[in-house]
Design an enzyme around this catalytic site. Structure first.
Site, short mmCIF file in Angstrom:
data_model
loop_
_atom_site.label_atom_id
_atom_site.label_comp_id
_atom_site.label_asym_id
_atom_site.label_seq_id
_atom_site.Cartn_x
_atom_site.Cartn_y
_atom_site.Cartn_z
N GLU A 45 0.87 -1.18 0.00
CA GLU A 45 0.00 0.00 0.00
C GLU A 45 0.91 1.22 0.00
O GLU A 45 1.71 1.40 0.91
CB GLU A 45 -0.90 -0.04 1.24
N ASP A 56 -4.17 10.20 9.98
CA ASP A 56 -2.89 9.61 10.34
C ASP A 56 -2.30 10.20 11.61
O ASP A 56 -2.44 11.39 11.89
CB ASP A 56 -1.90 9.79 9.18
#
Lengths: 255, 403
Positions: A45, A56
């Protein structure tokens, strides 16, 4: 059959590793992908670094900001993926934020990604409703799999909607957190079991908080495998040799 | 033209809720329930009584005689600076804390730029006995130090945002991440008409008390309940949204939004979103924002911490694109001059943010029989450091200011 689909047909305990394109150095994207394949990873990924990555935690914020300082842009990432695709049949997932797609032009983005050999997309801030209304046809026509996330707070009706809308696999977020937080996995096992019992259309990969062999193995008991991101990013700079760091990290998970 | 959002929070093509799935349950709950809760009789009663007895509303609409003489027109100042905690921000925080309380939330988080929203949030959290965490850019913590001290005295924890430009945008990122990590017990009390739907609409409604009072006060003072022009500064745009709200459909009223041009629109150090921005998604909302070719959000700049933001709320993007709003701007220098002008003419020290609204007076055509309302969104105590520095520089150059 797509690369993602055929992988899930033939393998269990799938290890998907996330890394940020252009971190630590601009050219490392290709090097890391090649090393991951050598180490026996099943899927990669690739994160498109973004200035404001809301989903994140600090580790990926940091790798993203370094990658941006390194001058990473979408066209460079696409050309790196093209290079990676020349030598590998591993499924490649591209992860980024909706503003990056909008600015590039959504149609152009989907076509370009598919042409370079990307198999699937994860866009955490793209709502499924907007996807179904505006993008689904284009994404599927381009031959890409869109992957949605479910969380411990997602209700059953919505899990079904997200599963129906996903292709390739469904991303099961292990706990309420941004990426990179390691929570005690045993508290999530009831949730994993509940999802498994739902007998969803897509295979499941568990992500967020998977950092080592123990958490990977737990995830594999309930799903087809797991995704590791922040822990791998941290490991990249552990020792002076990036190749060695990668091999050691994957070996520790797989052994 | 419609200036209310549709069911999914779009004003024209702007708005919506572009959020990670982790936030969906919280935002969806708000979307489904906010109107029912905030329009209920018991909520409205409590909200209005706190606005009156606690915040000190209605705030005066003051006819600024000497300023009007100078610009040969009739200027009224809507005195949001006279609110408790010193700015319009308290209107919204009272509304949202009552909502959080009804939802049973125990922990309040907020972002702040100038610190006014942080102080207003810390204040209502103290009032309701709720835990409060405020995210503030490290740069802003320094330039708005008095507000940091106030938040701490009020019992709030102030957490520095250390990423990016270390200002409002980054503080908002951190607050959103906190919310992702604490979806069950935490309420995110957003301070402006930004963020995912329903926040822009909810905040605009809580701030709409500004134009609600304005209508009544103008009628008393001028015989008409509408002005010819309303001028307000725009960072995210909450004070402007409140000052415009009840006039959005009334085309006779010119709505003037003033952005912070920083060191100049083309200087690379600016927060002139409508001038140099383009369409995209920031903080969960599709709107206009400052970004590069790659869709990376660029760092804004303004001397004024409250306007130092690379986007505007989706309502304002819609007002801009549809032509309903007139978007002007003021540089740091122009805002500083305007702050001294009103201080010396009227004895009112405005917040640096509000000074941007005042700074466009010399730039627009005004008629002597026109009624102009300027929203003085906050008071200038927090900006004394910047004002003092400016005064010293000016005195060194032996210039005469503010006359």
């Amino acid at each position: 059959m797509s690369r993602i689909e055929s992988l899930f047909r033939k393998k269990k305990n799938i290890l998907n590793i996330y890394f940020t394109a252009g971190f630590p150095k601009p050219d490392d994207t290709v090097l890391i992908a090649n090393e991951l394949e050598k180490a026996g990873v099943d899927m990669i990924e690739i994160g498109m670094p973004f200035s404001d990555p809301l989903a994140d935690g600090p580790v990926i914020q940091h790798s993203s900001s370094i990658a941006l300082q390194n001058g990473m842009g979408l066209d460079l990432i696409f050309s790196q993926i093209k290079t990676i695709r020349k030598t590998t049949q591993l499924p490649i997932i591209l992860m980024g934020y909706v503003n990056q797609l909008m600015r590039y032009g959504e149609d152009a983005f989907f076509d370009k990604a598919a042409a370079c050999g990307v198999d699937g997309l994860i866009i955490p801030d793209l709502p499924v409703e907007i996807y179904l209304e505006k993008y689904q046809q284009k994404v599927e026509k381009a031959g890409l799999d869109m992957i949605f996330l479910i969380t411990p707070q997602t209700d059953e009706a919505r899990i079904k909607l997200l599963d129906e809308s996903s292709r390739g696999f469904l991303y099961v977020v292990s706990s309420a957190s941004t990426t990179g937080k390691t929570a005690a996995m045993q508290h999530q096992e009831a949730y994993f079991e509940r999802i498994r019992q739902m007998k969803l259309k897509n295979p499941l990969l568990i992500g967020f908080g998977i950092s080592d062999k123990k958490s990977f193995d737990t995830a594999c008991q309930y799903a087809s495998g797991a995704i590791i991101g922040s822990a791998f990013i941290k490991a990249l700079e552990k020792g002076p040799e990036i190749r060695k760091n990668i091999q050691q990290f994957v070996k520790a998970i797989r052994d | 033209m419609n200036y209310q959002p549709d069911k999914r929070g779009f004003y024209g093509k702007f708005g919506g809720a572009f959020i990670p799935e982790l936030l969906y349950p919280n935002v969806e709950f708000l979307r489904k329930n906010y109107l029912k809760i905030i329009t209920s009789a018991s909520f409205q009663q409590e909200f209005k009584s706190l606005l009156r007895d606690y915040a000190g509303r209605p705030t005066p609409l003051y006819f600024a005689t000497r300023l009007s003489e100078k610009y040969h027109t009739q200027i009224f100042l809507k005195r949001e600076d006279l609110n408790h905690t010193g700015a319009h921000k308290i209107n919204n925080t009272i509304g949202q804390i009552l909502l959080a309380q009804r939802m049973g939330k125990k922990r309040i988080i907020a972002e702040t730029g100038a610190g006014q929203h942080g102080v207003a949030t810390a204040t209502v959290s103290a009032l309701m006995g709720l835990q409060c965490v405020v995210y503030m850019g490290e740069v802003d913590m320094e330039r708005q130090a008095p507000n940091v001290a106030r938040m701490k005295m009020l019992g709030a924890e102030v957490r520095p945002a250390r990423s990016g430009s270390r200002t409002l945008k980054d503080a908002t990122n951190e607050a959103i991440r906190d919310w992702i990590n604490h979806p069950e017990d935490t309420y995110y009390l957003i301070g402006s008409v930004v963020g995912p739907h329903p926040y822009p609409d909810m905040v605009a409604r809580f701030q709409s008390v500004i134009s609600e009072e304005m209508k009544i006060q103008l009628k008393e003072k001028t015989g008409r309940d509408e002005p010819d022009k309303i001028i307000a500064c725009v960072g995210g745009g909450s004070n402007a949204a409140g000052a415009f709200y009840h006039y959005l459909e009334n085309k006779k009223v010119e709505l003037i939004a003033v952005e912070a041009y920083g060191k100049g629109v083309d200087s690379g150090q600016t927060a002139a979103t409508t001038k140099i921005g383009s369409e995209g998604v920031i903080h969960g909302s599709k709107t206009l924002l400052m970004q590069n070719e790659e869709g990376q959000i660029t760092e804004p700049y303004s001397l004024s911490a409250g306007l130092d933001y690379p986007g505007i709320g989706p309502l304002h993007a819609h007002l801009f694109k549809s032509g309903r709003g007139r978007f002007l701007g003021a540089t740091d220098e122009e805002a500083l001059q305007a702050a001294f002008e009103i201080t010396r003419l009227e004895g009112i020290i405005p917040a640096l943010e509000s000074a941007h609204a005042l700074a466009v007076l010399p730039k627009i055509k005004l008629k002597s029989n026109e009624v102009v309302v300027i929203n003085i969104s906050g008071r200038g105590d927090k900006d004394l450091q910047a004002y003092t520095k400016y005064l010293e520089e000016v005195e060194k150059k032996h210039l005469n200011i503010g006359r």
